[in-house]
Scaffold this active site. Sequence first.
Site, PDB file in Angstrom:
ATOM      1  N   SER A 253       0.850  -1.185   0.000  1.00  0.00           N
ATOM      2  CA  SER A 253       0.000   0.000   0.000  1.00  0.00           C
ATOM      3  C   SER A 253       0.889   1.240   0.000  1.00  0.00           C
ATOM      4  CB  SER A 253      -0.892   0.009   1.229  1.00  0.00           C
ATOM      5  OG  SER A 253      -0.089   0.256   2.361  1.00  0.00           O
ATOM      6  N   LYS A 254       0.232   2.408  -0.021  1.00  0.00           N
ATOM      7  CA  LYS A 254       0.959   3.684  -0.083  1.00  0.00           C
ATOM      8  C   LYS A 254       2.015   3.814   1.011  1.00  0.00           C
ATOM      9  CE  LYS A 254      -2.614   6.295  -2.345  1.00  0.00           C
ATOM     10  NZ  LYS A 254      -4.012   6.193  -1.959  1.00  0.00           N
ATOM     11  N   ARG A 255       1.730   3.173   2.154  1.00  0.00           N
ATOM     12  CA  ARG A 255       2.690   3.233   3.258  1.00  0.00           C
ATOM     13  C   ARG A 255       4.076   2.754   2.834  1.00  0.00           C
ATOM     14  NH1 ARG A 255       2.402  -0.401   7.048  1.00  0.00           N
ATOM     15  NH2 ARG A 255       0.921  -1.658   5.874  1.00  0.00           N
ATOM     16  N   HIS A 256       4.106   1.809   1.879  1.00  0.00           N
ATOM     17  CA  HIS A 256       5.378   1.216   1.486  1.00  0.00           C
ATOM     18  C   HIS A 256       6.135   2.045   0.454  1.00  0.00           C
ATOM     19  CE1 HIS A 256       2.979  -2.349   2.852  1.00  0.00           C
ATOM     20  NE2 HIS A 256       4.086  -2.515   3.544  1.00  0.00           N
TER      21      HIS A 256
END
Length: 498
Positions: A253-256
Amino acid sequence: MTKVRVRFAPSPTGYLHVGNARTALFNWLFARQNKGEFILRVEDTDVERSEKEYEDQLIKDLQWLGLDWDEGPDKGGDHGPYRQSLRMDIYASYSQTLIENKKAYYCFCSPEQLKRERESARAEGKTPVYSGTCRGLSPEESKQRIEAGEEAVIRLFTPDRGTLDFHDLVRGSLSFQLELIGDPVLLRSNGLPAYNYAVVVDDALMGISHVIRGEDHLINTAKQILLYKALEFDPPLFAHLSMVMGEDNTRLSKRHGATSVHQFNQEGFLASALFNYLALLGWSPSEEKEVLSKNELIHKFDLSKVSRSAAVFDYDKLHWISRQHIKKLSAREIAEKAFEPLQEEGFLPDEMSDKQWSWLQKAATALIKGISCFSEFPEQFLIFFSFSPKKMTEDARKVLETECGTKVVQALSKELKQTLRVNFDKLSVISGEIKKQTGCKGKDLFHPLRVALTAQTSGLDLDKFIPLLEQGAKLDFPVPIKNCAQRAAETDRFIQGI
Ligand code: GLU
């Protein structure tokens, strides 16, 4: 084997995620290596979340990645329309046939009633499954209620005992308990088809031979096989791909980091590199070589060797693959790729002269080693376009504070100011002169020279850098490049002020 026809069936509710792009890519490779067909079908029945903008971007991203399709919404074909919102009458007609054949029934349960059922099942620790309240309604009663204007969905009759077994090309034999499946909704009360129903009607009518998609659809596949049987269609073969995870083993996800194909495109990755990397997500070639072109991948890809374990998106590996693809570019291609980010940064003019192009080719080729995507270029080019001794790092400053540091800078500045006889294409001429004047040699000579001209302690080899700097300084760039003499003089003034 029957003719291979595979499809990529995205819902246009967001940008193309690399996990979905990997699904598209495996389908495409499988189609191309089997001389089959690759079909694009837009699944836009979720009217609230689907947007034309996403569909347009999706098409652009697939094209950029180099995944071409044989049939699709923009292209037509013998099995269209290829946008689900244009197939409503087809879904309605098959659901009527299912009702007539008593394979499906109208269900009048209200959303509130169904919600209560689900909640009480959960409270008892059970999997919520539709209780079957409307199963026993007679067709006559249902008809009357429909005619009276009552809202209803259409559900498929499913056996509530036994198992549904199928063979998956990646995961082997699989078995699902039918009692946990319930009677899936085919058509909602507003007439829109549910995903499982639309997908079966479409895959069957479009002659899809293999459904290759993410394993998050496994339970859907069980429901879909029941639907194939009810509709008397032959089911295709199925291959479910593991999910694409981040390094912490949660869904990517965007977190990564960047997760959409659009973002990687904007960051200046080569499409060939992303293509290559995505092909390695859950599959690897039998030989060591992992840097592969599109054609090599078509040749080597093997669906039967796709891994069941989760594929981890490794950004470092993507960067490495990317650098290998960048290395294969010609100087001209490198300059063309470098142009846009440098121009956006304000370093280059809209229209470049031949001399400027030729300089850009040389400078970009010299700097290419340090980059894995083209958005990193402007920072690399700061060595030419931005020079300010005031901003130098502590390390660089220390070099100038040594005895040789000060002497070398002063001599360099003086030498460059009073003479035109320095041949900038030959570093040895300048360094020889400075060495003679200062008595400094080796790294005591070269470190201060580098700092005086770049305000940095590392970077391009000086014998490559100096001629490029001198040539660039003569070209009329929007941000003028300071030549060696200007830089040496500024550094000299700067150390006098320390
Ligand atoms: N529209 C579905 C999705 O994007 C398609 C799944 C499938 O391939 O059947 O998840």
